[in-house]
Design a protein around this motif. Sequence first.
Motif, PDB file in Angstrom:
ATOM      1  N   LEU A  73       2.297   7.561   7.900  1.00  0.00           N
ATOM      2  CA  LEU A  73       0.853   7.365   7.762  1.00  0.00           C
ATOM      3  C   LEU A  73       0.502   6.825   6.387  1.00  0.00           C
ATOM      4  N   VAL A  74       1.072   7.437   5.355  1.00  0.00           N
ATOM      5  CA  VAL A  74       0.788   7.000   3.983  1.00  0.00           C
ATOM      6  C   VAL A  74       1.295   5.576   3.759  1.00  0.00           C
ATOM      7  N   GLU A  75       2.447   5.276   4.266  1.00  0.00           N
ATOM      8  CA  GLU A  75       3.040   3.952   4.058  1.00  0.00           C
ATOM      9  C   GLU A  75       2.274   2.843   4.781  1.00  0.00           C
ATOM     10  N   THR A  76       1.606   3.175   5.877  1.00  0.00           N
ATOM     11  CA  THR A  76       0.958   2.139   6.701  1.00  0.00           C
ATOM     12  C   THR A  76      -0.556   2.208   6.686  1.00  0.00           C
ATOM     13  N   ILE A  77      -1.109   3.112   5.913  1.00  0.00           N
ATOM     14  CA  ILE A  77      -2.547   3.390   6.035  1.00  0.00           C
ATOM     15  C   ILE A  77      -3.418   2.203   5.635  1.00  0.00           C
ATOM     16  N   ASP A  78      -2.874   1.279   4.860  1.00  0.00           N
ATOM     17  CA  ASP A  78      -3.663   0.118   4.418  1.00  0.00           C
ATOM     18  C   ASP A  78      -3.475  -1.097   5.317  1.00  0.00           C
ATOM     19  N   ILE A 103     -10.790  -3.696   3.017  1.00  0.00           N
ATOM     20  CA  ILE A 103      -9.934  -4.671   2.327  1.00  0.00           C
ATOM     21  C   ILE A 103      -8.640  -3.988   1.887  1.00  0.00           C
ATOM     22  N   GLY A 104      -8.058  -3.238   2.822  1.00  0.00           N
ATOM     23  CA  GLY A 104      -6.921  -2.380   2.497  1.00  0.00           C
ATOM     24  C   GLY A 104      -5.715  -3.105   1.950  1.00  0.00           C
ATOM     25  N   VAL A 105      -5.492  -4.364   2.367  1.00  0.00           N
ATOM     26  CA  VAL A 105      -4.328  -5.097   1.880  1.00  0.00           C
ATOM     27  C   VAL A 105      -4.426  -5.331   0.374  1.00  0.00           C
ATOM     28  N   HIS A 106      -5.621  -5.604  -0.122  1.00  0.00           N
ATOM     29  CA  HIS A 106      -5.805  -5.948  -1.529  1.00  0.00           C
ATOM     30  C   HIS A 106      -6.293  -4.768  -2.379  1.00  0.00           C
ATOM     31  N   LEU A 107      -6.954  -3.802  -1.733  1.00  0.00           N
ATOM     32  CA  LEU A 107      -7.463  -2.631  -2.451  1.00  0.00           C
ATOM     33  C   LEU A 107      -6.917  -1.375  -1.764  1.00  0.00           C
ATOM     34  N   PRO A 108      -5.600  -1.174  -1.816  1.00  0.00           N
ATOM     35  CA  PRO A 108      -4.979  -0.099  -1.035  1.00  0.00           C
ATOM     36  C   PRO A 108      -5.284   1.286  -1.590  1.00  0.00           C
ATOM     37  N   ILE A 109      -5.324   2.247  -0.686  1.00  0.00           N
ATOM     38  CA  ILE A 109      -5.429   3.652  -1.092  1.00  0.00           C
ATOM     39  C   ILE A 109      -4.096   4.367  -0.939  1.00  0.00           C
ATOM     40  N   GLY A 110      -3.153   3.757  -0.209  1.00  0.00           N
ATOM     41  CA  GLY A 110      -1.877   4.409   0.060  1.00  0.00           C
ATOM     42  C   GLY A 110      -1.098   4.823  -1.166  1.00  0.00           C
TER      43      GLY A 110
END
Length: 943
Positions: free
Chosen positions: A712-717, A724-731
């Motif tokens: 989950l943590v590895e793929t959450i973005d 904009i998870g790819v560029h501003l990830p929370i993972g």
Amino acid sequence: MKHQLQLLSPGAFQSMAAALAVAEFGAGIQVMGAGKDGGRDLYFEGPLTFGSTEESAGEAFTGYTVFQVKHHAKVSDSPTADASWLWGEVKKELDAWADWDKKDPRAPLPDQLIFITNVALTPVQNSGGHDAIRKNIEAYRAKLNNASRDVDDPDAVVDKAQRRKRIAHIRAIRFWDGNQIDALLNANAAVRRRFDAFLTASDVFTFISELTGNVSVKDSEPVLLDQARTELLSDGLVYFDDAGDRDNRGIPVHEVAIDLPATFPGGGGRSTVLRHVLERGDNILARDITAVDGPRHIVLTGQPGNGKTTISKLIVQAYRVAALKGSTALAANHDAVLAGTEAVLHKLGHQLPRHRRWPLRIDLAHYAEERGHKLDESLMRYVAERISKRSNHGTVTPAALTSWLGAWPWLVVFDGLDEVTEPETRRTVIERVVEFVNNAEGDRCDLLAVITTRPVGYTENIDPSSFETVALDDLTPEEAVTFGTKAAQVRLRGDEERIGKVTAALRGAANDENLVKLLRTPLQVLILSIIVDGAGTIAPDRYSLFSDYYDTVVRRERNKPTMVRTLLTKYEPFIHQLHERAGFLLQQRSETAEHSTAVLTEPELRDIVWHILDEAEFQPDGHHSDVLDSIIKSATQRLVLIAPRNDGFGFDVRSLQELVAARRISDAPLETRIRRLRLLAPSPHWRNTWLFAAGKVFAEPRAHEHQAVVELVETIDQGAAERIGVHLPIGPELALDILDDGMARAWPIWSRRILAHGLHVLDAPSAFGLDRSLRILLRYADSGVDQRNAVARLIRDDLTATACRLTLASASDMVPAIERDLRVHERTLGLGLVLDQIAKSPHPASPRVDWGALNDEIDTSPYPATLDPVIRGAADALEAIKNEVFTAAHQADLVTCLNVPEAAEVLSAALAHVLPGDVALFLQLRSVLSQRFRAPLGERILA
């Protein structure tokens, strides 16, 4: 009038010296402030007259005059000793001015040098301090003029000649000593009034109208005295053992508080909160005369349980005691708190604040909830209403308080910003606080403001020109044992056997590498001590620690001859369900502006219990109504962790509310739990609950569940275009939180994958928040050789192609100071060099910022025509950020686009051309998204 100049701090005395110099010589006096100033605290260029009186015209100075301020912290009763100290300081300065052979000699040389000091020089002819120093100066010059001893040493001849030449340039050396400062203060009443808090007699509340010069304020004197006396006894209480303490006994904060460690962005100079705040507060902070450079106010960040509220109460209490000391309008209980607070400050290495400030502590969650739709009103109006409610002597008006703020120094602690979650309310609360501070600064008031919050979700970086960020650090093992012992002595008064047992257990944990990480916050130390006092064992992870605490309280209640014992014996599963449902509902409710300090009413609590019993096929309206009534009746006293609170029912400790809310979330099949965790991960409000829920997974030996959380943590973005998870990830940040929590420590297979993902915080184009991430990584690296090697290897192997070189360079600069702060083991030193090597290694070109390509991406993307206005509006908003004209309307356009999945995908793809290389855009979008992350989620979690 003789003034007590010894009461002033060095910074305050320098501010006074500057104010007097400006009053005497005019606005041409340049004030250099604190820091490296080349020997110039003040200077003046041009003609000035020194030492003029009604009887004497004084000396006419021309050219360049330098003033140096010398504050003696320990003025003695011996004029000779004080004069000797001052001569030592003068000689150091003369040596520094004479030195010509260092890399950067002082320049320009002054024509006149004036020393301003609080030391009073005795005027006795020939033998007094004044004449003694003059003779020493003459001897100093004469020694430079005597070259007879240096004839055989050409280098010495040259050196002395150069020194003689530099000192000869200083035509006159004069003094403003303590006697002269007294005279100048008497002659300059306007200056003296700026320093009343240092110099006025102690009973401040008897002289408010005199100090303000405003007769109408006289009516406020008894109201302000009432407020200070009342809050000395009420606001100065803490309730750290309430979870399980049925008498709900408040404990005076001075009996349990310790001075918490604090760190600063970039590392280095680990200090303590009390030391930093009291030192800051002992300076004059009015903008026009302060000696403090840079931001004067403080944002204090701390993890859950770090003691933010407790230390804020102690700070405010210290200033209350300083303001009330000497008053004759106090009862015995007041005097006991005064004596106890002063004693504990002394034990912690401090004294009462020298610069007395009128103190206030404002609970921002209560403020947000109480004001509701009135948040557009000034904060001063709220303060006036709150003070008036606590007094039997009438009301105090906002105008009177504003007059008081203009005349007397204030300390205002704005506590609990993190509990204001609803985005619009939070934005407005921050605006009101900044407005309050700006208005005070604009009116040249002497104000010290402190804001407390959790670091997760604090992305506003509130007015960095006015506020510095200070972070509560983890306790060292030694500090943890000290606090735990102190807390046990208060809780177990006189029971030396139990106190000794707790202390021994704490020392054992401090020396156990599996348990020492649990001793990082005061709350965790307290919980651990209660568990061992109850004959419990300690599990080496945070979720189990809090869960065991809950079980300890339940076990303790079972052993008491009360109604709760009967309920737990017969209906324990239902009591657990009640806690979980109540905790979840309160956590959900506190997301909204109306319920920042959420509680359950008695009917709401009754409804929860009714449904629990009904679902178990009891008859809560019939045969089992007595069970329902008994549970509610017990809750009116205390039912395990649920207790009366603010005209309702709730949890005294927010982390315990988050624990039981996490249990409620976790009561589902794995697939459902993962869906819930994915939903909650971006939210700062739910982060601690999220960590408890993830910790519950790792507390049980189910490898497939561990794997599900890691994946989950590895793929959450991925597939998260709406943020904009790819560029501003929370993972990566989430991974570091898991790493810091320690939940996966027992599982190397998972902890290394979590570490590998967490290291990608170094991919970000900005170093904002990097200090906290580096501390987590260094703490992990310092926990063992394997961990240290894993960090170094993964930096070398995984970050070469992805990490931002500027961020890596910032990290390598910061690491050595953070290593000193954390006092890491020798084996851990050197990670900064690894980062530096990667930053300097060959790498692909830095990401280009290509706005043309962004527009081309949008132009060529296949999307329905109906979405064109939405996407173009978002693109215009991005351009507005670039051109620094971003408005609320632009933000609304961005949010609208992100709310439409297909439009968000197009925008995310276009941002690949600019975002990785544009720091300003990165930070602005983070700010926009942080508000989205605060949107209420509670109703969606259990759906």
